[in-house]
Design an enzyme around this catalytic site. Structure first.
Site, PDB file in Angstrom:
ATOM      1  N   GLY A   7       0.815  -1.217   0.000  1.00 24.81           N
ATOM      2  CA  GLY A   7       0.000   0.000   0.000  1.00 24.81           C
ATOM      3  C   GLY A   7       0.843   1.258   0.000  1.00 24.81           C
ATOM      4  N   SER A  12       8.003  -5.728   6.025  1.00 24.81           N
ATOM      5  CA  SER A  12       7.264  -4.927   7.021  1.00 24.81           C
ATOM      6  C   SER A  12       8.190  -4.468   8.137  1.00 24.81           C
ATOM      7  CB  SER A  12       6.135  -5.754   7.637  1.00 24.81           C
ATOM      8  OG  SER A  12       5.375  -6.354   6.634  1.00 24.81           O
ATOM      9  N   THR A  34       6.030 -15.199   9.043  1.00 25.74           N
ATOM     10  CA  THR A  34       6.100 -15.792   7.706  1.00 25.74           C
ATOM     11  C   THR A  34       5.676 -17.239   7.813  1.00 25.74           C
ATOM     12  OG1 THR A  34       7.660 -16.882   6.216  1.00 25.74           O
ATOM     13  CG2 THR A  34       8.638 -15.759   8.071  1.00 25.74           C
ATOM     14  N   ILE A  35       4.694 -17.600   7.015  1.00 22.21           N
ATOM     15  CA  ILE A  35       4.205 -18.981   7.072  1.00 22.21           C
ATOM     16  C   ILE A  35       5.282 -19.932   6.549  1.00 22.21           C
ATOM     17  CG2 ILE A  35       3.101 -19.177   4.790  1.00 22.21           C
ATOM     18  CD1 ILE A  35       0.665 -20.289   6.508  1.00 22.21           C
ATOM     19  N   ASP A  36       6.173 -19.396   5.708  1.00 21.60           N
ATOM     20  CA  ASP A  36       7.225 -20.230   5.103  1.00 21.60           C
ATOM     21  C   ASP A  36       8.320 -20.606   6.108  1.00 21.60           C
ATOM     22  OD1 ASP A  36       5.809 -19.843   2.800  1.00 21.60           O
ATOM     23  OD2 ASP A  36       7.188 -18.412   1.908  1.00 21.60           O
ATOM     24  N   MET A  56       3.062 -24.185  -0.417  1.00 18.40           N
ATOM     25  CA  MET A  56       3.732 -22.874  -0.350  1.00 18.40           C
ATOM     26  C   MET A  56       5.213 -23.020   0.013  1.00 18.40           C
ATOM     27  SD  MET A  56       0.985 -20.228   1.221  1.00 18.40           S
ATOM     28  CE  MET A  56      -0.289 -19.558   0.151  1.00 18.40           C
ATOM     29  N   GLY A  57       5.954 -21.982  -0.247  1.00 20.91           N
ATOM     30  CA  GLY A  57       7.388 -21.966   0.039  1.00 20.91           C
ATOM     31  C   GLY A  57       8.131 -21.454  -1.176  1.00 20.91           C
ATOM     32  N   GLN A  77      -3.626 -23.396   3.045  1.00 15.94           N
ATOM     33  CA  GLN A  77      -2.551 -23.531   4.039  1.00 15.94           C
ATOM     34  C   GLN A  77      -2.487 -22.332   4.988  1.00 15.94           C
ATOM     35  OE1 GLN A  77       1.166 -25.224   1.687  1.00 15.94           O
ATOM     36  NE2 GLN A  77      -0.301 -24.257   0.311  1.00 15.94           N
TER      37      GLN A  77
END
Ligand code: F6P
Length: 359
Positions: free
Chosen positions: A77, A119, A139-141, A183-184, A285
């Site tokens: 943004g 961020s 981070t989900i990774d 993901m990754g 996920q």
């Protein structure tokens, strides 16, 4: 004391747990917490267009069990960092001015920013305009070097493992191969841990470049040994050892979520003659209720961030090292990506279990 909290970037199960942790720990100290909506955008509130909410423990009770985030989130943004010719990043001056006005109006003493490396870099720039910040990694990774684990990761791993359990039964019924893309982008942690938990035959990661020939050989050997179903897990960032061979001619090999699994499935079906189906787990996920580990980790991160505010330990990010919470300077924290070491014990365990990495 008034502290703000916001989350920024892609969501991850456990964000609400962080918010509940922040509000709980702050209120025990007699402090107020204001939550900003939609990432840093909430800082651009104006009178008549308030994009924040004062959060109370009563309103946040039980939040740790809920997926998504009550505050909403935005990728970049207005706070997208512009890099000038001198390579130094900056936020638009008009955006900074509006932010300062919000900080003054709300009497903010500190801001807790829950987000990934981008961020956290934005957060550092805000500390330069006099808004002390504490970071919480997200981070989900699970690829941030500064912390052993990030919340959301084990929820994603559970989804992958449960999906493989389900796919195994239908694959077995039809004697099919299932190729599952997970993901990754840069790191294959979700594929590796989800694949091990779900008994995958093949796991393809960005860190271990693979050759199709090796994968085909492994699959044929399993079929010859009488195995009915084949499960292949592909990280979205997986890549071929021979970089000159493009996986997807259309995208020039560019890695996109929702693309690579399908391409690999087609190639493996052609090479093995086994009927193959592919599926992309995608944002499943990231959605839904966090697992208990992520609820606990998120809550700990949130409450420890408040502890750092209390100690006035700013421009730091909370991190988990072993079983302990610790603080890492944000500048250091955003520098190192944590990749899967192809020789690590987890990969060796998987190899011992017969997993093929295609190398
Ligand atoms: O970085 C986290 C991640 O989940 C990646 O694994 C994935 O490629 C990406 O985010 C998806 O982002 P978006 O929600 O913007 O589609």
């Amino acid at each position: 004391m008034n502290i703000g909290v916001l989350n920024s970037g892609g969501d991850s199960p456990g964000l609400n747990a962080v918010i509940e942790g922040v509000v709980g720990a702050a209120s025990r100290r007699g402090w107020n917490v204001v939550g900003f909506y939609d990432g840093f955008e909430g800082l651009l509130s104006e009178e008549g267009d308030e994009r924040f909410e004062w959060l109370t423990p009563a309103a946040c009770r039980g939040l740790r069990a809920k997926g998504g985030t009550i505050l909403g989130t935005v990728n970049k943004g207005n706070f997208a960092i512009k890099v000038g010719v001198d390579q130094k990043g900056a936020i638009e001056p008009a955006v900074l001015e509006k932010t300062k006005a919000t900080v003054r109006r709300l009497g903010l003493d500190a801001l807790i920013v829950v987000g990934g490396d981008g961020s956290q870099s934005t957060a550092l720039l805000l500390s330069e305009i006099g808004l002390p910040v504490v970071g919480v990694p997200k981070t989900i990774d699970n690829d941030l070097g500064a912390t052993d684990v990030t919340f959301g990761f084990y929820s994603a791993v559970s989804i992958v493992s449960e999906s493989l359990d389900r796919l195994e039964t239908t694959a077995n019924a039809h004697q099919r191969m299932m190729v599952v893309e997970v993901m990754g982008r840069h790191a294959g942690w979700i594929a590796l841990e989800g694949g091990i938990a779900g008994s995958a035959d093949v796991i393809l990661l960005p860190e271990i470049p693979f050759s199709l020939e090796n994968v085909v050989e492994c699959i044929k050997a399993r079929k010859a040994a009488g195995q009915r179903e084949i499960l292949v897990v592909v990280s979205e960032g997986a890549r071929l050892a021979d970089e000159l061979v493009l996986l997807d001619e259309k995208t020039q090999g560019e890695v996109r979520l929702g693309g690579i699994g399908k391409v690999i499935a087609k190639k493996l079906e052609e090479a093995t003659g086994i009927e193959t189906r592919s599926c992309v787990l995608g944002h499943i996920q990231r959605g839904g209720s966090p697992c208990s580990y992520d609820r606990i980790l998120g809550t700990r991160f949130g409450s420890y961030a408040v502890e750092l505010v209390e100690k006035r330990q700013f421009s730091c990010m909370v991190a988990l090292r072993g079983t302990q919470m610790t603080a890492v300077p944000i500048e250091e924290a955003v520098k190192t990506l944590k990749l899967v070491d192809p020789d690590c014990q987890l990969v060796r365990t998987a190899r011992d279990l017969g997993v093929c990495f295609g190398d």
